[in-house]
Write a protein that holds these residues in place. Structure first.
Motif, PDB file in Angstrom:
ATOM      1  N   ARG A  65       0.834  -1.202   0.000  1.00 35.25           N
ATOM      2  CA  ARG A  65       0.000   0.000   0.000  1.00 35.25           C
ATOM      3  C   ARG A  65       0.873   1.259   0.000  1.00 35.25           C
ATOM      4  NH1 ARG A  65      -2.970  -3.218   4.063  1.00 35.25           N
ATOM      5  NH2 ARG A  65      -5.052  -3.692   3.276  1.00 35.25           N
ATOM      6  N   LEU A  77      -3.918   1.329  -6.227  1.00 34.03           N
ATOM      7  CA  LEU A  77      -4.571   1.600  -4.943  1.00 34.03           C
ATOM      8  C   LEU A  77      -5.409   2.866  -5.115  1.00 34.03           C
ATOM      9  CD1 LEU A  77      -4.818   0.686  -1.982  1.00 34.03           C
ATOM     10  CD2 LEU A  77      -2.970   2.290  -1.437  1.00 34.03           C
ATOM     11  N   GLU A  83     -13.800   2.344  -4.013  1.00 35.52           N
ATOM     12  CA  GLU A  83     -12.879   1.535  -4.809  1.00 35.52           C
ATOM     13  C   GLU A  83     -11.674   1.092  -3.975  1.00 35.52           C
ATOM     14  OE1 GLU A  83     -12.004   3.886  -8.222  1.00 35.52           O
ATOM     15  OE2 GLU A  83     -13.817   3.269  -9.290  1.00 35.52           O
ATOM     16  N   ARG A  84     -11.149   2.006  -3.179  1.00 36.49           N
ATOM     17  CA  ARG A  84     -10.020   1.635  -2.322  1.00 36.49           C
ATOM     18  C   ARG A  84     -10.447   0.586  -1.298  1.00 36.49           C
ATOM     19  NH1 ARG A  84      -5.028   4.955   0.112  1.00 36.49           N
ATOM     20  NH2 ARG A  84      -4.399   3.442   1.692  1.00 36.49           N
ATOM     21  N   VAL A  87     -10.400  -2.902  -2.800  1.00 32.99           N
ATOM     22  CA  VAL A  87      -9.050  -3.442  -2.952  1.00 32.99           C
ATOM     23  C   VAL A  87      -8.517  -3.910  -1.598  1.00 32.99           C
ATOM     24  CG1 VAL A  87      -6.650  -2.851  -3.522  1.00 32.99           C
ATOM     25  CG2 VAL A  87      -8.521  -2.081  -5.004  1.00 32.99           C
ATOM     26  N   GLU A  88      -8.683  -3.069  -0.584  1.00 30.47           N
ATOM     27  CA  GLU A  88      -8.145  -3.411   0.734  1.00 30.47           C
ATOM     28  C   GLU A  88      -8.907  -4.566   1.378  1.00 30.47           C
ATOM     29  OE1 GLU A  88      -5.908   0.496   2.264  1.00 30.47           O
ATOM     30  OE2 GLU A  88      -8.059   0.458   2.714  1.00 30.47           O
ATOM     31  N   ALA A 148     -10.692  -6.923  -7.844  1.00 32.13           N
ATOM     32  CA  ALA A 148     -11.518  -5.823  -7.333  1.00 32.13           C
ATOM     33  C   ALA A 148     -12.284  -5.087  -8.420  1.00 32.13           C
ATOM     34  CB  ALA A 148     -10.655  -4.852  -6.536  1.00 32.13           C
ATOM     35  N   THR A 153      -4.973  -4.424  -9.696  1.00 32.43           N
ATOM     36  CA  THR A 153      -4.698  -3.644  -8.491  1.00 32.43           C
ATOM     37  C   THR A 153      -3.810  -4.439  -7.537  1.00 32.43           C
ATOM     38  OG1 THR A 153      -6.561  -4.487  -7.187  1.00 32.43           O
ATOM     39  CG2 THR A 153      -7.016  -2.600  -8.653  1.00 32.43           C
ATOM     40  N   ALA A 155      -4.763  -5.907  -4.994  1.00 29.08           N
ATOM     41  CA  ALA A 155      -5.456  -7.138  -4.621  1.00 29.08           C
ATOM     42  C   ALA A 155      -5.010  -8.301  -5.501  1.00 29.08           C
ATOM     43  CB  ALA A 155      -6.970  -6.939  -4.717  1.00 29.08           C
TER      44      ALA A 155
END
Length: 201
Positions: A65, A77, A83-84, A87-88, A148, A153, A155
């Motif tokens: 990150r 990211l 959207e973030r 991914v997280e 994602a 990304t 992920a």
């Protein structure tokens, strides 16, 4: 220059190395830091550890990150809230649910560690791992692209390494077509051959 500490056979070090390859980021990589240095940098005495000047960071997903944000790579990211978070979410799932599932069977059948030789527990571990990989397959069916959404990304980086480990661990596994197609797409990313599909589980 950034410094990364940790052996390149570690799945968590490989996450960072793969990301750095994609970022074309100059990096001093020290595969075998002295134990006293590692203890000074990370109270857990584990790798990877990243040093950026006086700033020190450990935990592989946090390092990923940080590096993506440092490079301004909003494609890896996102900065938009939802959207973030997506991914997280998948990065955290990899570090918690997925890692917990594979530990016993991987340690038994790949590492052949004497503390993990109970085959019934290994089979149960593999069954749980397979179930969670099925969850990932369903997600990829829904996105028809990457973990994602429609673009690559962080992920995909962390789960790409986990998928390589799943593929390389002996045992019966279900056919997961969306996962297989996604993994083939990952092969097009810079650094994949060197840090993911490099013969290391």
């Amino acid at each position: 220059m950034l410094a990364l500490y940790g052996k390149p056979t570690s799945i968590n070090v490989r996450k960072v190395l793969w990301l750095c390859a994609g970022l074309d980021l100059p990096l001093h990589h020290e595969p075998a830091p002295p134990p006293e240095l590692l203890a000074a940098l990370n109270p857990n005495r584990q790798v990877p550890v990243l040093r950026d000047g006086d700033f020190v960071l450990w935990e592989s997903n946090s390092i990923c990150r940080y590096l993506a944000a440092r490079a301004g790579r909003e494609d890896l990211l996102p900065t938009t809230l939802h959207e973030r978070a997506q991914v997280e979410q998948w990065m955290d799932w990899q570090a918690s649910d997925l890692n917990s599932a594979w530990r016993h069977v991987f340690m038994a059948r790949v590492r052949q560690h004497p503390d993990y030789l109970d085959d019934a527990r290994a089979e149960a571990s593999l069954a749980q791992w397979n179930r969670l990989m099925g969850v990932l397959d369903e997600q990829l069916a829904a996105t028809d692209g990457y973990v994602a959404g429609s673009t690559f990304t962080l992920a995909d980086i962390v789960l790409g390494l986990s998928t390589q480990r799943w593929r390389g661990t002996p045992g019966s596994k279900p056919a997961l077509p969306h996962l297989a197609a996604w993994f083939e797409r990952l092969r097009q990313q810079p650094g994949f051959a060197d840090h993911v599909d490099n013969g290391v589980a």
